[in-house]
Scaffold this active site. Structure first.
Site, PDB file in Angstrom:
ATOM      1  N   CYS A 205       5.610  -0.136   7.251  1.00  0.00           N
ATOM      2  CA  CYS A 205       5.241   1.010   6.414  1.00  0.00           C
ATOM      3  C   CYS A 205       6.464   1.391   5.582  1.00  0.00           C
ATOM      4  CB  CYS A 205       4.822   2.177   7.302  1.00  0.00           C
ATOM      5  SG  CYS A 205       4.374   3.667   6.386  1.00  0.00           S
ATOM      6  N   LEU A 206       6.249   1.718   4.313  1.00  0.00           N
ATOM      7  CA  LEU A 206       7.377   2.086   3.452  1.00  0.00           C
ATOM      8  C   LEU A 206       8.048   3.368   3.943  1.00  0.00           C
ATOM      9  CD1 LEU A 206       5.935   1.203  -0.076  1.00  0.00           C
ATOM     10  CD2 LEU A 206       7.532  -0.124   1.327  1.00  0.00           C
TER      11      LEU A 206
ATOM     12  N   HIS B  79      -2.847   7.558   6.679  1.00  0.00           N
ATOM     13  CA  HIS B  79      -1.815   8.468   6.166  1.00  0.00           C
ATOM     14  C   HIS B  79      -2.422   9.794   5.716  1.00  0.00           C
ATOM     15  CE1 HIS B  79       1.997   6.337   6.126  1.00  0.00           C
ATOM     16  NE2 HIS B  79       1.452   5.248   5.621  1.00  0.00           N
TER      17      HIS B  79
ATOM     18  N   GLN C 242       2.929  10.141   1.249  1.00  0.00           N
ATOM     19  CA  GLN C 242       4.233   9.483   1.381  1.00  0.00           C
ATOM     20  C   GLN C 242       5.181   9.823   0.233  1.00  0.00           C
ATOM     21  OE1 GLN C 242       2.305   5.423   2.107  1.00  0.00           O
ATOM     22  NE2 GLN C 242       4.242   5.236   3.211  1.00  0.00           N
TER      23      GLN C 242
ATOM     24  N   GLY D 161       0.837  -1.193   0.000  1.00  0.00           N
ATOM     25  CA  GLY D 161       0.000   0.000   0.000  1.00  0.00           C
ATOM     26  C   GLY D 161       0.874   1.246   0.000  1.00  0.00           C
TER      27      GLY D 161
ATOM     28  N   HIS E  99      -4.748   1.396   7.145  1.00  0.00           N
ATOM     29  CA  HIS E  99      -3.410   1.960   7.344  1.00  0.00           C
ATOM     30  C   HIS E  99      -3.168   3.099   6.348  1.00  0.00           C
ATOM     31  CE1 HIS E  99       1.157   1.347   7.796  1.00  0.00           C
ATOM     32  NE2 HIS E  99       1.036   2.127   6.734  1.00  0.00           N
ATOM     33  N   GLU E 100      -3.536   2.872   5.074  1.00  0.00           N
ATOM     34  CA  GLU E 100      -3.292   3.901   4.045  1.00  0.00           C
ATOM     35  C   GLU E 100      -4.191   5.117   4.264  1.00  0.00           C
ATOM     36  OE1 GLU E 100      -0.649   3.572   2.552  1.00  0.00           O
ATOM     37  OE2 GLU E 100      -0.421   1.446   2.979  1.00  0.00           O
TER      38      GLU E 100
END
Ligand code: NI
Length: 176
Positions: free
Chosen positions: A94-95, A140, A51, A46, A136-137
């Protein structure tokens, strides 16, 4: 298509509130594809527009298992309409927080309304990993990271570690 740079925490850009996308234009469709390419290359399941430094309510997700082939979702202005009372713990990463993981408890299932790449309004009922990933996304988009769901002690430990890695990288770059 183009691969984009992913912002690593701690960074104030990850804490911003994103603004609505509105109509999905060709530019937004291109951004969705670039985000997917960036996500697959990372690799991740994701990615949210903040981000990559774009404060827009836009996420891409693909939580399919390897043997299922790709199953990407491109979601503009996603909105959680319903969440199950039942919750599940999941070890999240998370990235933007590379190599950091922590168990987060979230609703097991959600129903989400969003606009897809063709500007059509869609609804998705997700459960398990896909539901966790979508939540989660969407987090953000209000500047919430998975570490904001865990204890302050653990959160600060993770953020301090990331800050140290950043400083070391900056020093390496200065030396070169
Ligand atoms: Ni994330």
């Amino acid at each position: 298509m183009a691969k984009l740079e992913i912002i690593v925490a701690p960074d104030p850009r990850l804490k911003l509130k994103a603004r609505p996308v509105g109509t999905v234009t060709p530019d937004i469709r291109q951004l969705m594809d670039d985000m997917l390419e960036t996500m697959y290359a990372a690799p991740g399941i994701g990615l949210a527009a903040p981000q990559i430094g774009r404060p827009l309510r836009l996420i891409v997700v693909d939580a399919a298992k390897k043997d299922e082939g790709r199953k990407p979702y491109r979601m503009a202005d996603p909105e959680i309409l319903w969440a199950s009372e039942e919750v599940i713990p999941y070890e999240e990463g998370c990235l933007s927080l590379p190599e950091q993981f922590a168990e987060v408890v979230r609703p097991r299932a959600v129903r989400v309304r969003y606009r897809d790449e063709d500007n059509s309004v869609k609804e998705l009922e997700a459960e398990g990993l896909l539901a966790v990933c979508v939540q989660h996304e969407i987090d953000h988009l209000t500047g919430t990271l998975f570490v904001d769901h865990i204890s302050a002690l653990r959160r600060n430990m993770i953020l301090r570690k990331l800050q140290k890695v950043k400083k070391a990288k900056a020093l390496d770059a200065a030396d070169a």
